[in-house]
Design an enzyme around this catalytic site. Structure first.
Site, PDB file in Angstrom:
ATOM      1  N   HIS A  82     -11.431  -0.460   2.799  1.00  0.00           N
ATOM      2  CA  HIS A  82     -11.927  -0.200   4.271  1.00  0.00           C
ATOM      3  C   HIS A  82     -11.542   1.347   4.466  1.00  0.00           C
ATOM      4  O   HIS A  82     -11.992   1.629   5.840  1.00  0.00           O
ATOM      5  CB  HIS A  82     -11.555  -1.088   5.389  1.00  0.00           C
ATOM      6  N   GLU A  97       0.693  -1.168   0.115  1.00  0.00           N
ATOM      7  CA  GLU A  97      -0.044  -0.025   0.134  1.00  0.00           C
ATOM      8  C   GLU A  97       0.733   1.260   0.155  1.00  0.00           C
ATOM      9  O   GLU A  97       1.762   1.434   0.968  1.00  0.00           O
ATOM     10  CB  GLU A  97      -0.924  -0.066   1.212  1.00  0.00           C
TER      11      GLU A  97
HETATM   12  O1  TEU Z   1      -4.027   3.238   5.326  1.00  0.00           O
HETATM   13  C1  TEU Z   1      -3.127   4.302   5.084  1.00  0.00           C
HETATM   14  C2  TEU Z   1      -3.418   5.602   4.597  1.00  0.00           C
HETATM   15  O2  TEU Z   1      -2.616   6.594   4.461  1.00  0.00           O
HETATM   16  C3  TEU Z   1      -5.068   6.119   4.054  1.00  0.00           C
HETATM   17  O3  TEU Z   1      -5.582   5.434   3.149  1.00  0.00           O
HETATM   18  C4  TEU Z   1      -5.523   6.373   5.512  1.00  0.00           C
HETATM   19  O4  TEU Z   1      -6.760   5.704   5.732  1.00  0.00           O
HETATM   20  C5  TEU Z   1      -5.970   7.760   5.325  1.00  0.00           C
HETATM   21  O5  TEU Z   1      -6.417   8.327   6.399  1.00  0.00           O
HETATM   22  C6  TEU Z   1      -7.166   8.160   4.185  1.00  0.00           C
HETATM   23  O6  TEU Z   1      -7.217   9.502   4.551  1.00  0.00           O
HETATM   24  C7  TEU Z   1      -3.430   2.380   6.025  1.00  0.00           C
HETATM   25  C8  TEU Z   1      -4.649   1.352   6.363  1.00  0.00           C
HETATM   26  O7  TEU Z   1      -5.354   1.101   5.167  1.00  0.00           O
HETATM   27  C9  TEU Z   1      -5.536   2.335   7.375  1.00  0.00           C
HETATM   28  O8  TEU Z   1      -6.667   1.688   7.654  1.00  0.00           O
HETATM   29  C10 TEU Z   1      -4.967   2.421   8.688  1.00  0.00           C
HETATM   30  O9  TEU Z   1      -5.674   3.381   9.508  1.00  0.00           O
HETATM   31  C11 TEU Z   1      -3.293   3.168   8.408  1.00  0.00           C
HETATM   32  O10 TEU Z   1      -2.962   2.691   7.325  1.00  0.00           O
HETATM   33  C12 TEU Z   1      -2.295   3.114   9.291  1.00  0.00           C
HETATM   34  O11 TEU Z   1      -2.272   1.974   9.725  1.00  0.00           O
END
Ligand code: TEU
Ligand code: CA
Length: 553
Positions: free
Chosen positions: A323, A249
């Site tokens: 999510h 990601e």
């Molecule tokens: O998300 C990373 C991220 O930078 C985004 O997609 C985040 O949700 C952002 O706030 C969007 O506005 C990952 C995970 O998918 C997320 O659920 C976690 O909260 C985050 O890392 C931290 O581990």
């Protein structure tokens, strides 16, 4: 292993199905729903984290990477899940959160006790001489990125919530922990790994103030050591299995970087998630704003990434939902007048692109953002902080609420709608998030009367049988058309081609057919209006509202 033929389904365990009615989805719930999952014919399931965690960020704050959190089940449940999924030919992808860990993790707890070994697992820094925080960095969840480290004169870095302490990847022991964890789960039969915000692991050892928010991201995003340590992790763990599938990601990354992360000759990852196409409804690059999506920008971003990754031999994870995102159907479709057609149009647009498609649970039944009427329905730390910040910035409660409503991550986290009953058949207890709109939108109804699910089945099947879809190159068409997203897929070794037309609007635009294809015989590979399957291509076609049609030449 043919990445182009795979389709991955994403399950948010907390919201899939609650087997013991405590209001929280669990592993036994997923086991019970395997017959439903089997109908889709997907290849792998990515599970969001269900490891031991205080759940300040719904499991992205991991306290023990080797144990299942009791609220989700036991290790026996997990083993049973893996083996029962194997019976239907579905592999498991686990979520590895290595940029940070929970402050309840024993590593952090040991560090707090002054244990030097573990203190070096984190970014601990002294305040500046004038007493200010070590740097002026902001947490992605709001507020400063530094928090006091126990009773010491030190602070620890947290790019996310203060309960998520950033890990120091410069330390070889930290990297060893990461590969040990991956190998532990590999030994349990896990074939897939999703690495959370992997391109943020390369913060410099010498941390400095930023001059503005854009430059600030550059100080810790996509730095050269990220690739170095991905290569090392690959060598020491998943790379030893030629059939593993990995996805990084990548926060605010570039095409150039994504090519490097994924091209096979680099031995890093199978593919990456990039988010630029999901920012076309942000005002001034700020998520907490409201703006209708910019269709031309959406087309441009998707086309640019498709072309760039194709030319550079990179590989993309294709997705509309996850999510963290409000439902694509609510953002780019028309859930009121054309829920089914626009859901199918979005699915076609994505599934016929070059890459590996991901389906987020509930997408296949056309789920939409919940209709909440109070801020008290929301629970996510990110949106609650944002709400406060909006209010502090002078927005009225009404304005702030409307922004939360369209942007909150809780939108996608609402429990899966299984039936029309009060809690959508998810639980008989009190669901941790309230479902709405399940009377119309639910699995039972969809399987009996709907058309979205069967349409997804078709798309998944096509990817496995059509070389043009799994292996073809990408070429954008009609980039100036204000309503239609069109593209072509073609092969090097044959004259076969695919022309895909997707109408993103509820009216009926005329669409010019590229001149070299006019007058040629084509078969209709898929069409969400199911028109006849063989035609001679005219000069132009009038598309129906939210119609998607793919012609094969
Ligand atoms: O998300 C990373 C991220 O930078 C985004 O997609 C985040 O949700 C952002 O706030 C969007 O506005 C990952 C995970 O998918 C997320 O659920 C976690 O909260 C985050 O890392 C931290 O581990
Ligand atoms: Ca439960």
């Amino acid at each position: 292993m043919d990445l182009g033929k795979k389709v991955i389904y994403q399950i948010y365990p907390k919201s899939f199905y609650d087997s013991n009615n405590d209001g929280i989805g669990d592993l036994r719930g997923i086991i019970e729903k395997i017959p439903y999952i089997a109908k889709l014919n997907i290849d792998m399931i990515w599970f969001n984290p269900f490891f031991v965690s205080p759940q300040h960020d719904n499991g992205y704050d991991i306290a023990d990477y080797y144990q299942i959190d009791p609220r989700f089940g036991t290790m026996q449940d997990f083993d049973e899940l893996v083996s029962k999924l194997k019976d239907i030919n579905v592999d498991v992808m686990l979520d590895m959160v290595f940029n940070h860990c929970s402050t309840e993790n024993k590593w952090f707890q040991e560090a707090l006790k002054g244990n030097k070994k573990y203190m070096d697992y984190f970014y601990l820094r002294k305040a500046k001489a004038n007493g200010e925080l070590p740097t002026n960095w902001q947490s992605k969840f709001g507020g400063p990125a530094w928090e006091k480290f126990g009773d010491t004169d030190l602070y620890y870095l947290h790019l996310f919530d203060k309960s998520q302490a950033d890990l120091n990847w410069h330390n070889p022991d930290v990297r060893k922990e990461a590969s040990n964890i991956v190998n532990f789960w590999r030994n349990k039969g896990v074939k897939g790994f999703r690495f959370d915000v992997l391109n943020l692991i390369g913060k410099d050892e010498n941390l400095i103030d930023s001059t503005d928010p854009i430059e600030e991201k550059k100080l810790y995003t996509d730095t050269p050591i990220v690739e170095k340590y991905i290569k090392e992790l690959n060598r020491n763990s998943f790379g030893q299995d030629p059939n593993s599938i990995t996805v990084g990601e990548m926060s605010s990354t570039t095409i150039e970087k994504s090519i490097e992360y994924t091209k096979p000759s680099n031995d890093e990852l199978s593919m990456v998630f990039a988010f630029h196409h999901l920012k076309v409804d942000y005002k001034d690059d700020n998520k907490w704003t409201q703006k209708p999506f910019d269709f031309m920008q959406l087309k441009q971003v998707l086309s640019k990434w498709q072309t760039g990754m194709d030319q550079g031999d990179g590989w993309q994870a294709l997705f509309w939902n996850n999510h963290d995102q409000p439902w694509a159907l609510s953002r780019f479709g028309d859930p009121i007048n054309y829920r089914e057609k626009s859901a199918e149009m979005l699915a076609t647009t994505l599934h016929l692109l070059r890459g590996t498609p991901y389906i987020y649970m509930g997408e296949e039944i056309g789920m939409i953002n919940p209709h909440y009427y109070s801020i008290h329905n929301y629970v996510d730390v990110e949106c609650l902080n944002a709400y406060q910040e909006l209010m502090d910035a002078g927005y009225s409660a009404h304005e702030a609420f409307n922004i939360i409503k369209t942007k909150s991550r809780d939108n996608a986290r609402v429990p899966m709608h299984w039936d029309a009953s009060r809690n959508a058949g998810f639980t008989t207890g009190k669901p941790w998030l309230k479902p709405t709109d399940q009377t119309e939108i639910n699995v039972e109804n969809e399987l009996k009367n709907g058309e979205i699910f069967t349409y997804y089945q078709k798309l998944i099947k096509l990817r496995k049988s059509e070389e043009l879809i799994s292996d073809g190159h990408f070429k954008a068409e009609l980039l100036d058309h204000p309503q239609v997203f069109a593209y072509r897929r073609y092969l090097d070794h044959s004259s076969k081609q695919l022309l895909v037309l997707n109408n993103f609007y509820g009216y009926e635009p005329w669409t010019d057919i590229p001149t070299d294809l006019q007058g040629k015989k084509a078969t209709v590979l898929i069409d969400n209006y199911g028109t006849k399957d063989c035609i001679t291509m005219p000069d132009s076609i009038k598309l129906k509202p939210y119609q998607s049609i793919a012609f094969k030449f």
